[in-house]
Design a protein around this motif. Sequence first.
Motif, short mmCIF file in Angstrom:
data_model
loop_
_atom_site.label_atom_id
_atom_site.label_comp_id
_atom_site.label_asym_id
_atom_site.label_seq_id
_atom_site.Cartn_x
_atom_site.Cartn_y
_atom_site.Cartn_z
N GLU A 175 0.83 -1.20 0.00
CA GLU A 175 0.00 0.00 0.00
C GLU A 175 0.86 1.25 0.00
O GLU A 175 1.91 1.31 0.63
CB GLU A 175 -0.95 0.00 1.20
N ALA A 176 0.39 2.26 -0.72
CA ALA A 176 1.10 3.53 -0.84
C ALA A 176 0.08 4.65 -0.76
O ALA A 176 -1.11 4.45 -1.01
CB ALA A 176 1.87 3.59 -2.15
N ALA A 177 0.55 5.84 -0.40
CA ALA A 177 -0.33 7.00 -0.33
C ALA A 177 -0.75 7.42 -1.72
O ALA A 177 0.10 7.63 -2.60
CB ALA A 177 0.37 8.15 0.38
N THR A 181 -9.82 5.79 -2.31
CA THR A 181 -9.05 4.98 -3.27
C THR A 181 -7.89 4.32 -2.56
O THR A 181 -7.21 4.93 -1.74
CB THR A 181 -8.54 5.85 -4.43
N GLN A 182 -7.64 3.07 -2.88
CA GLN A 182 -6.47 2.36 -2.38
C GLN A 182 -5.40 2.34 -3.47
O GLN A 182 -5.70 2.04 -4.63
CB GLN A 182 -6.81 0.92 -2.00
N CYS A 183 -4.18 2.64 -3.10
CA CYS A 183 -3.07 2.61 -4.05
C CYS A 183 -2.01 1.62 -3.59
O CYS A 183 -1.79 1.43 -2.39
CB CYS A 183 -2.46 4.00 -4.21
N TYR A 206 9.10 -0.65 -12.16
CA TYR A 206 8.25 -0.16 -11.09
C TYR A 206 6.82 0.00 -11.60
O TYR A 206 6.59 0.34 -12.77
CB TYR A 206 8.76 1.19 -10.58
N TYR A 207 5.85 -0.20 -10.72
CA TYR A 207 4.45 -0.07 -11.12
C TYR A 207 3.63 0.51 -9.98
O TYR A 207 4.02 0.48 -8.81
CB TYR A 207 3.88 -1.44 -11.52
N TRP A 208 2.47 1.05 -10.37
CA TRP A 208 1.47 1.53 -9.42
C TRP A 208 0.11 0.98 -9.82
O TRP A 208 -0.17 0.81 -11.02
CB TRP A 208 1.43 3.06 -9.40
N ILE A 209 -0.71 0.72 -8.83
CA ILE A 209 -2.07 0.23 -9.04
C ILE A 209 -3.00 1.04 -8.15
O ILE A 209 -2.66 1.34 -6.99
CB ILE A 209 -2.17 -1.27 -8.68
N ALA A 210 -4.15 1.42 -8.67
CA ALA A 210 -5.14 2.17 -7.88
C ALA A 210 -6.50 1.50 -8.02
O ALA A 210 -6.93 1.16 -9.12
CB ALA A 210 -5.22 3.61 -8.36
N ARG A 211 -7.19 1.32 -6.88
CA ARG A 211 -8.53 0.74 -6.86
C ARG A 211 -9.47 1.72 -6.16
O ARG A 211 -9.33 1.98 -4.96
CB ARG A 211 -8.54 -0.59 -6.13
N PRO A 212 -10.44 2.28 -6.89
CA PRO A 212 -11.36 3.23 -6.26
C PRO A 212 -12.33 2.53 -5.31
O PRO A 212 -12.60 1.33 -5.45
CB PRO A 212 -12.10 3.84 -7.45
N LYS A 213 -12.86 3.28 -4.38
CA LYS A 213 -13.81 2.72 -3.41
C LYS A 213 -15.04 2.18 -4.12
O LYS A 213 -15.61 1.16 -3.72
CB LYS A 213 -14.19 3.81 -2.41
#
Length: 443
Positions: free
Chosen positions: A39-41, A50-52, A62-69
């Motif tokens: 988890e990241a801010a 949103t969870q990142c 490197y990658y980032w993933i975001a999941r909205p509520k």
Amino acid sequence: MRFRSTFAATAGLAAMTAMLGMAHGATAAPKPRADAPHEAACPKALPAGTQCFSGQDMHGAYYWIARPKNWNGTLVVHAHGGPRISKPKPDDPVEDLERFAVTVQEGYAWAGSNYRRQGYGVRMAAADTDNVRRIATNLLGTPDHVLLHGQSWGGNVAAKTAELYALDWRGHRNYDGVVLTSGLLGGGTKSYGFRADLRAVYQYYCHNHPRADEVQYPLWQGLPKGGHMKREDLEARVDECTGLSKPKDERTAEQAKNLANILAVTHVPEKTLVAHLAWASNLFQDIVWRRLDGKNPFDNSKTVYSGSDDDAALNKGIERFSADPQAVRLMAYDSDLTGQIALPTITLHAKNDPTAFVGLEAIYRDTVDKAGNGDLLVQNFSDEAVHSKLSTPEYAALFSAMTAWIEKGDKPTKQSVAALCEEKRKTYDEPCKLLPDFTPKAE
């Protein structure tokens, strides 16, 4: 704008066994290592709740993933533009996550990789893009739908990803639809020729890149092997020759003449002249020396330049160069598109895009049509003169149109996408500038 057809070539056995980025002398790949998503801010642009997650894959990307509520069950896998020349950093994907926050605001989950290394390599970037899909799917659970989105050079990457990874080994779909925006859809051999022309035309008038007292090298190399040039140095040289940074009435007669000739012959917009020269310097250096073993993929040997105040003198005095067939094959194998698409595909391009010219869409349309897949492609255009980020409701409309196409079989039209955009502008305080009646031509 002319898009060079001289690069078109069929990938042969040599190309297939020496992929771009894997050729002799190319930078070695990072040692495999993996960092599981943690988890990241989230960036402030994303909706509350949103969870990142961020991490590093087994190839070092490197990658980032975001999941909205309010996740709607669809995952958008994003391919970023560039190619970026600087070494990848852990937070690189955040820039694209913020730029395209509309996806998360609309309820889609988002995943993006910054690729395992800097520099050119479409197949490399496509592999890393598909890899982040697998990582996101493992993290979030199997989505209802997976959409592939590419912007700018990422449009080339996403289109290649769709050609290579649309189906898994069982024949099941990895993706359900493809959205390509501001895409570099001519592939490497049809998208960069004008920048080689620009280097030659610029040098004919300016004689300072390189200067007479500097190391001389063929202009197609971008820069000599191991050479370096900062952006501010290039800007200073352009300003010295053309007075680009000065008001028109403060330019000398010679500067004004040089600038007018360069722009008239190359059709490069004034506001992106330095940017295109920078790509024709640092990116060309990367392509030639790190990916093609010093071989030349560019050709102006038969080009007839026009639009200057003395075309005869220009064509007689300009530096000429001929492409190496092996370099062309390698570049084509790595980045050119075949039109062999199996997924619904929607594109959007600004009519006056100053970076990836709109004529590239005509090239892509022709490629897909010749492959017999024109029924899977819907192209849209906007009355804008930007490249990196188009109007927000236009993106929202594209993803909504794609979802309806997938779920209901409602193939969109330019008119229906424009109508969707008008609905989305009620949410986003930005205009819709779509042009339902516009169709570009390859020039």
